[in-house]
Design a protein around this motif. Sequence first.
Motif, mmCIF file in Angstrom:
data_model
loop_
_atom_site.group_PDB
_atom_site.id
_atom_site.type_symbol
_atom_site.label_atom_id
_atom_site.label_comp_id
_atom_site.label_asym_id
_atom_site.label_seq_id
_atom_site.Cartn_x
_atom_site.Cartn_y
_atom_site.Cartn_z
ATOM 1 N N LEU A 178 -19.634 28.711 45.420
ATOM 2 C CA LEU A 178 -18.657 27.675 45.759
ATOM 3 C C LEU A 178 -17.823 28.027 46.987
ATOM 4 N N TYR A 179 -17.781 29.301 47.347
ATOM 5 C CA TYR A 179 -16.878 29.738 48.422
ATOM 6 C C TYR A 179 -17.097 28.999 49.745
ATOM 7 N N PRO A 180 -18.348 28.775 50.195
ATOM 8 C CA PRO A 180 -18.513 28.088 51.488
ATOM 9 C C PRO A 180 -17.811 26.737 51.559
ATOM 10 N N MET A 181 -17.719 26.028 50.417
ATOM 11 C CA MET A 181 -17.077 24.713 50.439
ATOM 12 C C MET A 181 -15.585 24.830 50.707
ATOM 13 N N ALA A 182 -15.012 26.011 50.485
ATOM 14 C CA ALA A 182 -13.594 26.206 50.748
ATOM 15 C C ALA A 182 -13.311 26.340 52.238
ATOM 16 N N LEU A 183 -14.347 26.568 53.035
ATOM 17 C CA LEU A 183 -14.184 26.712 54.471
ATOM 18 C C LEU A 183 -14.239 25.346 55.147
ATOM 19 N N SER A 184 -13.580 25.228 56.272
ATOM 20 C CA SER A 184 -13.681 23.999 57.043
ATOM 21 C C SER A 184 -15.016 23.980 57.783
ATOM 22 N N PHE A 185 -15.456 22.788 58.174
ATOM 23 C CA PHE A 185 -16.713 22.680 58.908
ATOM 24 C C PHE A 185 -16.600 23.341 60.287
ATOM 25 N N ILE A 186 -15.401 23.418 60.829
ATOM 26 C CA ILE A 186 -15.204 24.112 62.105
ATOM 27 C C ILE A 186 -15.537 25.583 61.959
#
Length: 290
Positions: free
Chosen positions: A106-114
Amino acid sequence: MNHLQQWLPRLVLAPSFFVILVFVYAFILYTGYLSFTDSRMLPSYGWVGFENYTKLFSLRHWNTALVNLAIFGVLYIVICSALGLLLAILLDQKIRGEGFIRPIYLYPMALSFIVTGTAWKWFLDPGIGIENTFHNLGWTSFHFDWIKDRNYAIYTVVIAAVWQSSGFVMAMFLAGLRGVDNEIIKAAQIDGASPVRIYRKIIIPMMRPVFLSAFVVLAHLAIKAYDLVIALTGGGPGRATEVPATFMYSYTFTRNQMGVGASSAIIMMIMVFSIIIPYLYSELKSGDNQ
């Protein structure tokens, strides 16, 4: 007192409702109006009808953006759905360390697309990324320069987007799997059905609403994809990774074609509505049937 209790929630929600009404719906209507005008650098109110829409679909860059959106959208939705379902099924086996593995997915979803786009830009850069790493390890024949290749650059956007969103889709499917009635599964096991057959014939068909929800979320993200593309490829090489959102920005704020940019925004909104409205209709209809 009862009268106050009746009106208090409305008074509390009124400011938020007003802000949404003005800064969302009013500006949508304003954008729609500008799409029928001769606006260029600044808003203008000379009525030109559907001229901007005719010009829009005659532009090669817009057609390229639509093709890229089709490629990106289809691959993004299919791969995220398949990978998310596979990960959810694996975690549904009550494996040891699930509580540790699930946040990692799930961690990648916590990052912004930038952030995602910038990181993958470094990973995929032939000079400093994966290709350079393999060359330093002695595998000099390895080449992975898709980000510099006009024919393959759009697939690097797919890779980065799938990496970010597949964990979120996994969480949706996992919640759906955990919501399946165990009695049905036990009955199928008593009848001698294999685990693969149980998932294929019973569990997965029961998760149709989850699949539909995942499709709506992913399709919406694909249509409005902007920051990931800008951070990863900047729309290049050339305009090889142009998508409708980047086209709309460039024609509105860089090329000073506000009318054309507004018409592209309205087309994007129609795309989103064509997905959201049938979904809401199906949800309301199923709610009425219950």
